[in-house]
Scaffold this active site. Structure first.
Site, PDB file in Angstrom:
ATOM      1  N   GLY A 296       2.062  -3.529  -6.408  1.00 14.71           N
ATOM      2  CA  GLY A 296       1.541  -2.175  -6.396  1.00 14.71           C
ATOM      3  C   GLY A 296       2.600  -1.185  -6.846  1.00 14.71           C
ATOM      4  O   GLY A 296       3.797  -1.478  -6.797  1.00 14.71           O
TER       5      GLY A 296
ATOM      6  N   GLN B 149       6.879   6.766  -7.634  1.00 10.85           N
ATOM      7  CA  GLN B 149       7.902   5.749  -7.922  1.00 10.85           C
ATOM      8  C   GLN B 149       8.338   5.771  -9.389  1.00 10.85           C
ATOM      9  O   GLN B 149       9.356   5.165  -9.730  1.00 10.85           O
ATOM     10  CB  GLN B 149       7.382   4.345  -7.583  1.00 10.85           C
ATOM     11  CG  GLN B 149       7.221   4.124  -6.092  1.00 10.85           C
ATOM     12  CD  GLN B 149       6.771   2.702  -5.823  1.00 10.85           C
ATOM     13  OE1 GLN B 149       5.586   2.401  -5.880  1.00 10.85           O
ATOM     14  NE2 GLN B 149       7.721   1.819  -5.544  1.00 10.85           N
TER      15      GLN B 149
ATOM     16  N   CYS C 158       9.402  -3.369  -1.571  1.00  6.35           N
ATOM     17  CA  CYS C 158       9.043  -2.209  -2.389  1.00  6.35           C
ATOM     18  C   CYS C 158       9.905  -2.223  -3.654  1.00  6.35           C
ATOM     19  O   CYS C 158      11.106  -2.467  -3.570  1.00  6.35           O
ATOM     20  CB  CYS C 158       9.308  -0.937  -1.575  1.00  6.35           C
ATOM     21  SG  CYS C 158       8.920   0.579  -2.455  1.00  6.35           S
ATOM     22  N   LEU C 159       9.292  -1.953  -4.796  1.00  9.08           N
ATOM     23  CA  LEU C 159      10.056  -1.942  -6.054  1.00  9.08           C
ATOM     24  C   LEU C 159      11.148  -0.865  -6.041  1.00  9.08           C
ATOM     25  O   LEU C 159      12.124  -0.975  -6.769  1.00  9.08           O
ATOM     26  CB  LEU C 159       9.125  -1.718  -7.248  1.00  9.08           C
ATOM     27  CG  LEU C 159       8.189  -2.884  -7.598  1.00  9.08           C
ATOM     28  CD1 LEU C 159       7.278  -2.499  -8.755  1.00  9.08           C
ATOM     29  CD2 LEU C 159       8.962  -4.158  -7.922  1.00  9.08           C
TER      30      LEU C 159
ATOM     31  N   HIS D  12       0.548   0.791   1.972  1.00  3.13           N
ATOM     32  CA  HIS D  12       1.907   0.994   1.472  1.00  3.13           C
ATOM     33  C   HIS D  12       1.915   2.015   0.322  1.00  3.13           C
ATOM     34  O   HIS D  12       2.734   2.944   0.309  1.00  3.13           O
ATOM     35  CB  HIS D  12       2.463  -0.361   1.003  1.00  3.13           C
ATOM     36  CG  HIS D  12       3.838  -0.302   0.410  1.00  3.13           C
ATOM     37  ND1 HIS D  12       4.927  -0.915   0.994  1.00  3.13           N
ATOM     38  CD2 HIS D  12       4.301   0.275  -0.724  1.00  3.13           C
ATOM     39  CE1 HIS D  12       5.995  -0.700   0.230  1.00  3.13           C
ATOM     40  NE2 HIS D  12       5.648   0.013  -0.819  1.00  3.13           N
ATOM     41  N   GLU D  13       0.987   1.846  -0.619  1.00  2.00           N
ATOM     42  CA  GLU D  13       0.983   2.731  -1.793  1.00  2.00           C
ATOM     43  C   GLU D  13       0.516   4.139  -1.422  1.00  2.00           C
ATOM     44  O   GLU D  13       1.046   5.122  -1.941  1.00  2.00           O
ATOM     45  CB  GLU D  13       0.099   2.147  -2.905  1.00  2.00           C
ATOM     46  CG  GLU D  13       0.531   0.766  -3.415  1.00  2.00           C
ATOM     47  CD  GLU D  13       2.005   0.660  -3.780  1.00  2.00           C
ATOM     48  OE1 GLU D  13       2.631   1.674  -4.145  1.00  2.00           O
ATOM     49  OE2 GLU D  13       2.539  -0.460  -3.676  1.00  2.00           O
TER      50      GLU D  13
ATOM     51  N   HIS E 203       3.279   6.138  -0.057  1.00  2.00           N
ATOM     52  CA  HIS E 203       4.159   6.702  -1.098  1.00  2.00           C
ATOM     53  C   HIS E 203       3.701   8.094  -1.525  1.00  2.00           C
ATOM     54  O   HIS E 203       4.515   8.956  -1.832  1.00  2.00           O
ATOM     55  CB  HIS E 203       4.156   5.808  -2.347  1.00  2.00           C
ATOM     56  CG  HIS E 203       5.181   4.702  -2.323  1.00  2.00           C
ATOM     57  ND1 HIS E 203       6.534   4.942  -2.209  1.00  2.00           N
ATOM     58  CD2 HIS E 203       5.050   3.357  -2.433  1.00  2.00           C
ATOM     59  CE1 HIS E 203       7.183   3.783  -2.232  1.00  2.00           C
ATOM     60  NE2 HIS E 203       6.307   2.801  -2.367  1.00  2.00           N
TER      61      HIS E 203
HETATM   62 ZN    ZN Z   1       6.681   0.790  -2.403  1.00  2.00          ZN
END
Ligand code: ZN
Length: 153
Positions: free
Chosen positions: A46, A51, A88-89, A130-131, A134
């Site tokens: 995701g 991000q 997380c990226l 999670h997304e 963000h």
């Molecule tokens: Zn993340």
């Protein structure tokens, strides 16, 4: 295809609240395509617009069942609890245990601007939460629980 630069943990933009998308125009469509390209290149499940440095309520997810694009996503229902490892990226090489709902329903607009509801359980529910976090400036590390605290989930 365009890969965008991922913002990392110490970048203040990740802590800001994203704005709703008023109109799904060419810029938004390009953003979505670039986010998908970036997510697949980085092998994430995701990615949220902040991000890649854009404070708009846009999320892409693929848990291995094909791409999901969500504009202005909103959790409208949640049920149960589940604890599992999350990464997380924007925080590469790390993971932590986070308590999330086992099932969620999320209302959103698709890329055509149609209102849609997606229901996710397990990993998809986790990715959705999670997304969406963000978009509100929240990172999973804010919610990590100790292995010893699992019963608190
Ligand atoms: Zn993340």
């Amino acid at each position: 295809m365009a890969i965008r630069q991922i913002r990392f943990e110490d970048d203040p933009i990740l802590r800001k609240k994203s704005r709703k998308v008023d109109k799904i125009d060419e810029r938004i469509r390009t953003l979505v395509q670039d986010m998908l390209d970036t997510m697949y290149k980085e092998e994430g499940v995701g990615l949220a617009a902040p991000q890649v440095g854009i404070l708009k309520r846009v999320v892409v997810i693929d848990i291995g069942e094909g791409p999901i694009v969500m504009i202005n996503p909103e959790i409208i229902e949640e049920e149960g609890k589940s604890i599992d490892l999350e990464g997380c990226l924007s925080i590469p090489g790390k993971s932590g245990k986070v308590c999330r709902p086992e099932r969620v329903k999320v209302e959103h607009l698709d890329i055509e601007g149609n209102k849609n509801i997606i229901e996710g359980t397990a990993l998809l529910a986790r990715a959705l939460c999670h997304e969406i976090d963000h978009l509100n400036g929240i990172l999973y590390i804010d919610k990590v629980v100790d292995a010893d605290d699992e019963q608190e989930c």
